[in-house]
Design a protein around this motif. Sequence first.
Motif, short mmCIF file in Angstrom:
data_model
loop_
_atom_site.label_atom_id
_atom_site.label_comp_id
_atom_site.label_asym_id
_atom_site.label_seq_id
_atom_site.Cartn_x
_atom_site.Cartn_y
_atom_site.Cartn_z
N ALA A 140 -8.94 21.17 -10.85
CA ALA A 140 -9.92 20.08 -10.76
C ALA A 140 -9.27 18.86 -10.12
O ALA A 140 -8.16 18.47 -10.51
N VAL A 141 -9.97 18.29 -9.15
CA VAL A 141 -9.45 17.10 -8.47
C VAL A 141 -10.54 16.02 -8.42
O VAL A 141 -11.73 16.34 -8.36
N GLY A 142 -10.12 14.77 -8.44
CA GLY A 142 -11.08 13.67 -8.38
C GLY A 142 -11.49 13.40 -6.93
O GLY A 142 -12.64 13.12 -6.64
N ASP A 143 -10.54 13.48 -6.03
CA ASP A 143 -10.81 13.16 -4.62
C ASP A 143 -10.38 14.34 -3.74
O ASP A 143 -9.20 14.62 -3.61
N MET A 144 -11.37 15.05 -3.20
CA MET A 144 -11.09 16.26 -2.42
C MET A 144 -10.25 15.95 -1.19
O MET A 144 -9.35 16.72 -0.85
N ASP A 145 -10.52 14.86 -0.50
CA ASP A 145 -9.78 14.59 0.73
C ASP A 145 -8.31 14.32 0.44
O ASP A 145 -7.42 14.84 1.13
N ASP A 146 -8.04 13.55 -0.61
CA ASP A 146 -6.64 13.31 -1.00
C ASP A 146 -5.96 14.61 -1.40
O ASP A 146 -4.81 14.87 -1.04
N ALA A 147 -6.68 15.43 -2.17
CA ALA A 147 -6.09 16.68 -2.65
C ALA A 147 -5.81 17.63 -1.49
O ALA A 147 -4.75 18.26 -1.42
N ASP A 204 -21.92 13.25 -11.80
CA ASP A 204 -21.44 13.15 -13.20
C ASP A 204 -21.92 14.28 -14.09
O ASP A 204 -21.37 14.49 -15.17
N SER A 205 -22.96 15.02 -13.65
CA SER A 205 -23.46 16.10 -14.51
C SER A 205 -22.66 17.40 -14.32
O SER A 205 -22.86 18.36 -15.05
N SER A 206 -21.75 17.42 -13.37
CA SER A 206 -20.94 18.61 -13.10
C SER A 206 -19.98 18.88 -14.26
O SER A 206 -19.39 17.95 -14.82
N GLU A 231 -25.40 24.43 -7.47
CA GLU A 231 -25.69 24.94 -8.82
C GLU A 231 -24.53 24.64 -9.77
O GLU A 231 -24.74 24.30 -10.93
N GLN A 232 -23.30 24.78 -9.27
CA GLN A 232 -22.12 24.50 -10.09
C GLN A 232 -21.76 23.01 -10.06
O GLN A 232 -20.89 22.57 -10.81
N GLY A 233 -22.38 22.27 -9.16
CA GLY A 233 -22.11 20.83 -9.05
C GLY A 233 -20.73 20.52 -8.51
O GLY A 233 -20.08 19.56 -8.93
N VAL A 234 -20.27 21.36 -7.56
CA VAL A 234 -18.91 21.15 -7.04
C VAL A 234 -18.83 21.23 -5.52
O VAL A 234 -19.61 21.91 -4.87
N ARG A 235 -17.85 20.51 -5.02
CA ARG A 235 -17.34 20.74 -3.66
C ARG A 235 -16.03 21.49 -3.86
O ARG A 235 -15.25 21.13 -4.74
N GLU A 236 -15.80 22.53 -3.09
CA GLU A 236 -14.59 23.32 -3.31
C GLU A 236 -13.91 23.67 -2.01
O GLU A 236 -14.53 23.72 -0.95
N ALA A 237 -12.62 23.91 -2.11
CA ALA A 237 -11.83 24.34 -0.96
C ALA A 237 -10.90 25.44 -1.42
O ALA A 237 -10.30 25.35 -2.50
N MET A 238 -10.81 26.51 -0.63
CA MET A 238 -9.91 27.61 -0.95
C MET A 238 -8.69 27.50 -0.04
O MET A 238 -8.81 27.36 1.18
N LEU A 239 -7.50 27.61 -0.66
CA LEU A 239 -6.26 27.52 0.10
C LEU A 239 -5.49 28.81 -0.01
O LEU A 239 -5.39 29.40 -1.09
N ALA A 240 -4.98 29.27 1.13
CA ALA A 240 -4.15 30.47 1.16
C ALA A 240 -2.71 30.07 0.93
O ALA A 240 -2.24 29.03 1.41
N VAL A 241 -2.01 30.92 0.17
CA VAL A 241 -0.59 30.68 -0.11
C VAL A 241 0.21 31.72 0.68
O VAL A 241 -0.10 32.92 0.61
N GLY A 242 1.20 31.29 1.44
CA GLY A 242 2.05 32.21 2.20
C GLY A 242 1.23 33.02 3.18
O GLY A 242 0.42 32.48 3.94
#
Length: 136
Positions: free
Chosen positions: A11-18, A64-66, A38-49
Amino acid sequence: EFLRIDHVGVAVGDMDDALAFYTRTLGMRCVHEERNEEQGVREAMLAVGTGDGAQLQLIAPLDDSSPVAKFLQRRGPGLQQLAYTVADVEAASAALRARGLRLLYESARRGTAGSLINFVHPKDAGGVLVELVQPA
Ligand code: V0V
Protein backbone atom coordinates in the motif's frame (compact mmCIF):
# COMPACT_ATOMS: atom_id res chain seq x y z
CA GLU A 1 -4.66 -25.14 -4.29
CA PHE A 2 -1.71 -22.75 -4.19
CA LEU A 3 0.46 -22.91 -7.31
CA ARG A 4 2.96 -20.11 -6.54
CA ILE A 5 3.23 -16.61 -5.15
CA ASP A 6 1.51 -14.38 -7.68
CA HIS A 7 2.36 -11.00 -6.20
CA VAL A 8 3.07 -9.12 -3.02
CA GLY A 9 0.92 -6.03 -2.50
CA VAL A 10 2.31 -2.84 -0.98
CA ALA A 11 0.00 0.00 0.00
CA VAL A 12 1.31 3.42 -0.98
CA GLY A 13 -0.03 6.92 -0.40
CA ASP A 14 1.41 8.46 -3.56
CA MET A 15 1.65 6.23 -6.64
CA ASP A 16 3.95 8.53 -8.59
CA ASP A 17 6.48 8.77 -5.75
CA ALA A 18 6.31 5.02 -5.19
CA LEU A 19 6.77 4.24 -8.90
CA ALA A 20 9.79 6.52 -9.02
CA PHE A 21 11.31 4.74 -5.99
CA TYR A 22 10.70 1.21 -7.27
CA THR A 23 11.82 1.89 -10.85
CA ARG A 24 14.64 4.44 -10.47
CA THR A 25 16.01 3.59 -7.03
CA LEU A 26 15.36 -0.16 -6.91
CA GLY A 27 15.59 -0.76 -10.66
CA MET A 28 12.36 -2.70 -11.16
CA ARG A 29 10.25 -2.51 -14.31
CA CYS A 30 6.63 -1.38 -14.37
CA VAL A 31 4.84 -3.85 -16.62
CA HIS A 32 1.18 -2.96 -16.07
CA GLU A 33 -0.93 -0.13 -14.67
CA GLU A 34 -4.66 -0.12 -14.03
CA ARG A 35 -7.49 1.53 -12.13
CA ASN A 36 -9.90 -0.82 -10.39
CA GLU A 37 -12.95 1.22 -9.41
CA GLU A 38 -14.66 -1.68 -7.65
CA GLN A 39 -11.64 -2.17 -5.37
CA GLY A 40 -11.10 1.61 -5.12
CA VAL A 41 -7.47 1.41 -6.17
CA ARG A 42 -4.92 2.56 -8.67
CA GLU A 43 -2.34 -0.18 -9.07
CA ALA A 44 0.96 -0.86 -10.77
CA MET A 45 2.60 -4.24 -11.32
CA LEU A 46 6.40 -4.39 -11.25
CA ALA A 47 8.56 -7.18 -12.58
CA VAL A 48 11.55 -8.28 -10.53
CA GLY A 49 14.68 -9.44 -12.39
CA THR A 50 13.82 -11.52 -15.45
CA GLY A 51 10.14 -11.08 -14.62
CA ASP A 52 9.19 -14.76 -14.52
CA GLY A 53 8.72 -14.85 -10.74
CA ALA A 54 6.32 -13.15 -8.36
CA GLN A 55 5.55 -9.53 -9.07
CA LEU A 56 5.30 -6.54 -6.81
CA GLN A 57 1.95 -4.73 -6.80
CA LEU A 58 1.79 -1.10 -5.71
CA ILE A 59 -1.70 -0.16 -4.54
CA ALA A 60 -2.89 3.40 -3.95
CA PRO A 61 -6.42 4.36 -2.86
CA LEU A 62 -8.69 6.20 -5.30
CA ASP A 63 -10.68 7.75 -2.44
CA ASP A 64 -11.32 7.54 1.30
CA SER A 65 -13.80 4.67 0.98
CA SER A 66 -11.11 2.34 -0.41
CA PRO A 67 -9.95 -0.49 1.88
CA VAL A 68 -6.43 0.67 1.10
CA ALA A 69 -7.24 4.16 2.43
CA LYS A 70 -8.32 2.57 5.72
CA PHE A 71 -5.16 0.46 5.78
CA LEU A 72 -2.96 3.54 5.24
CA GLN A 73 -4.78 5.47 7.98
CA ARG A 74 -4.33 2.65 10.46
CA ARG A 75 -0.91 1.33 9.61
CA GLY A 76 0.74 3.66 7.15
CA PRO A 77 2.38 2.49 3.93
CA GLY A 78 3.73 -1.07 3.77
CA LEU A 79 2.93 -4.71 3.02
CA GLN A 80 -0.83 -5.06 2.63
CA GLN A 81 -1.39 -8.48 1.06
CA LEU A 82 0.19 -11.71 -0.15
CA ALA A 83 -1.36 -13.16 -3.30
CA TYR A 84 -1.18 -16.75 -4.50
CA THR A 85 -1.93 -18.04 -7.98
CA VAL A 86 -4.65 -20.68 -8.11
CA ALA A 87 -6.04 -22.57 -11.09
CA ASP A 88 -9.67 -22.15 -10.05
CA VAL A 89 -10.54 -19.38 -7.59
CA GLU A 90 -14.06 -20.68 -6.86
CA ALA A 91 -12.76 -24.19 -6.11
CA ALA A 92 -9.93 -22.84 -3.93
CA SER A 93 -12.35 -20.53 -2.08
CA ALA A 94 -14.78 -23.40 -1.47
CA ALA A 95 -11.99 -25.64 -0.15
CA LEU A 96 -10.75 -22.97 2.26
CA ARG A 97 -14.30 -22.12 3.38
CA ALA A 98 -14.84 -25.81 4.11
CA ARG A 99 -11.76 -25.63 6.36
CA GLY A 100 -13.38 -22.83 8.35
CA LEU A 101 -11.77 -19.75 6.81
CA ARG A 102 -13.74 -16.60 6.04
CA LEU A 103 -13.55 -15.61 2.38
CA LEU A 104 -14.36 -11.93 1.84
CA TYR A 105 -16.56 -12.42 -1.23
CA GLU A 106 -19.28 -14.97 -1.91
CA SER A 107 -18.06 -15.19 -5.47
CA ALA A 108 -14.87 -13.99 -7.07
CA ARG A 109 -14.47 -10.41 -8.29
CA ARG A 110 -12.40 -8.82 -11.02
CA GLY A 111 -8.70 -8.28 -10.30
CA THR A 112 -5.67 -7.09 -12.22
CA ALA A 113 -5.52 -7.76 -15.96
CA GLY A 114 -8.79 -9.66 -16.15
CA SER A 115 -7.97 -12.03 -13.30
CA LEU A 116 -10.56 -13.33 -10.84
CA ILE A 117 -9.83 -12.75 -7.15
CA ASN A 118 -11.02 -13.46 -3.64
CA PHE A 119 -9.44 -12.88 -0.23
CA VAL A 120 -9.09 -14.76 3.05
CA HIS A 121 -9.75 -12.50 6.03
CA PRO A 122 -6.41 -11.60 7.66
CA LYS A 123 -7.76 -12.63 11.08
CA ASP A 124 -8.17 -16.20 9.74
CA ALA A 125 -4.70 -16.31 8.18
CA GLY A 126 -2.34 -15.31 10.95
CA GLY A 127 -2.58 -11.57 10.34
CA VAL A 128 -1.92 -11.77 6.59
CA LEU A 129 -4.48 -10.64 4.00
CA VAL A 130 -4.28 -13.61 1.58
CA GLU A 131 -5.45 -13.06 -1.97
CA LEU A 132 -6.34 -15.89 -4.37
CA VAL A 133 -5.71 -15.04 -8.03
CA GLN A 134 -6.98 -16.98 -11.01
CA PRO A 135 -5.16 -15.39 -13.96
CA ALA A 136 -7.12 -14.48 -17.09
C1 V0V B 1 -7.02 -5.06 8.09
N1 V0V B 1 -6.36 -5.86 8.95
C2 V0V B 1 -5.31 -6.39 8.32
C3 V0V B 1 -5.33 -5.87 7.01
N2 V0V B 1 -6.40 -5.05 6.90
N3 V0V B 1 -4.37 -7.24 8.72
C4 V0V B 1 -3.42 -7.59 7.83
N4 V0V B 1 -3.37 -7.12 6.55
C5 V0V B 1 -4.31 -6.27 6.12
N5 V0V B 1 -4.27 -5.80 4.88
C6 V0V B 1 -6.73 -6.13 10.33
C7 V0V B 1 -6.94 -4.85 11.10
O1 V0V B 1 -5.71 -4.34 11.59
C8 V0V B 1 -7.85 -5.29 12.20
O2 V0V B 1 -7.13 -5.95 13.19
C9 V0V B 1 -8.75 -6.27 11.50
O3 V0V B 1 -8.00 -6.77 10.37
C10 V0V B 1 -9.98 -5.54 11.03
O4 V0V B 1 -10.83 -6.36 10.44
P1 V0V B 1 -12.23 -5.78 9.85
O5 V0V B 1 -12.76 -4.70 10.73
O6 V0V B 1 -13.07 -6.95 9.54
O7 V0V B 1 -11.80 -5.13 8.50
P2 V0V B 1 -11.25 -3.77 7.90
O8 V0V B 1 -12.36 -2.81 7.74
O9 V0V B 1 -10.01 -3.31 8.56
O10 V0V B 1 -10.88 -4.32 6.45
C11 V0V B 1 -9.98 -5.33 6.27
C12 V0V B 1 -10.35 -6.09 5.01
C13 V0V B 1 -10.43 -5.09 3.86
C14 V0V B 1 -9.28 -7.16 4.79
C15 V0V B 1 -11.72 -6.80 5.22
O11 V0V B 1 -9.20 -4.42 3.73
C16 V0V B 1 -10.77 -5.70 2.55
O12 V0V B 1 -11.93 -5.90 2.21
N6 V0V B 1 -9.73 -6.07 1.74
C17 V0V B 1 -9.94 -6.77 0.48
C18 V0V B 1 -9.90 -5.86 -0.68
C19 V0V B 1 -8.58 -5.13 -0.83
O13 V0V B 1 -7.73 -5.13 0.04
N7 V0V B 1 -8.46 -4.46 -1.99
C20 V0V B 1 -7.28 -3.69 -2.34
C21 V0V B 1 -6.40 -4.46 -3.17
P3 V0V B 1 -7.23 -5.50 14.72
O14 V0V B 1 -6.75 -4.09 14.74
O15 V0V B 1 -8.68 -5.65 15.06
O16 V0V B 1 -6.34 -6.46 15.43
S1 V0V B 1 -7.07 -4.69 -4.78
C22 V0V B 1 -6.18 -5.96 -5.50
O17 V0V B 1 -5.34 -6.60 -4.75
C23 V0V B 1 -6.33 -6.27 -6.82
C24 V0V B 1 -7.24 -5.51 -7.69
C25 V0V B 1 -5.58 -7.39 -7.44
O18 V0V B 1 -4.66 -7.92 -6.82
O19 V0V B 1 -5.91 -7.79 -8.56
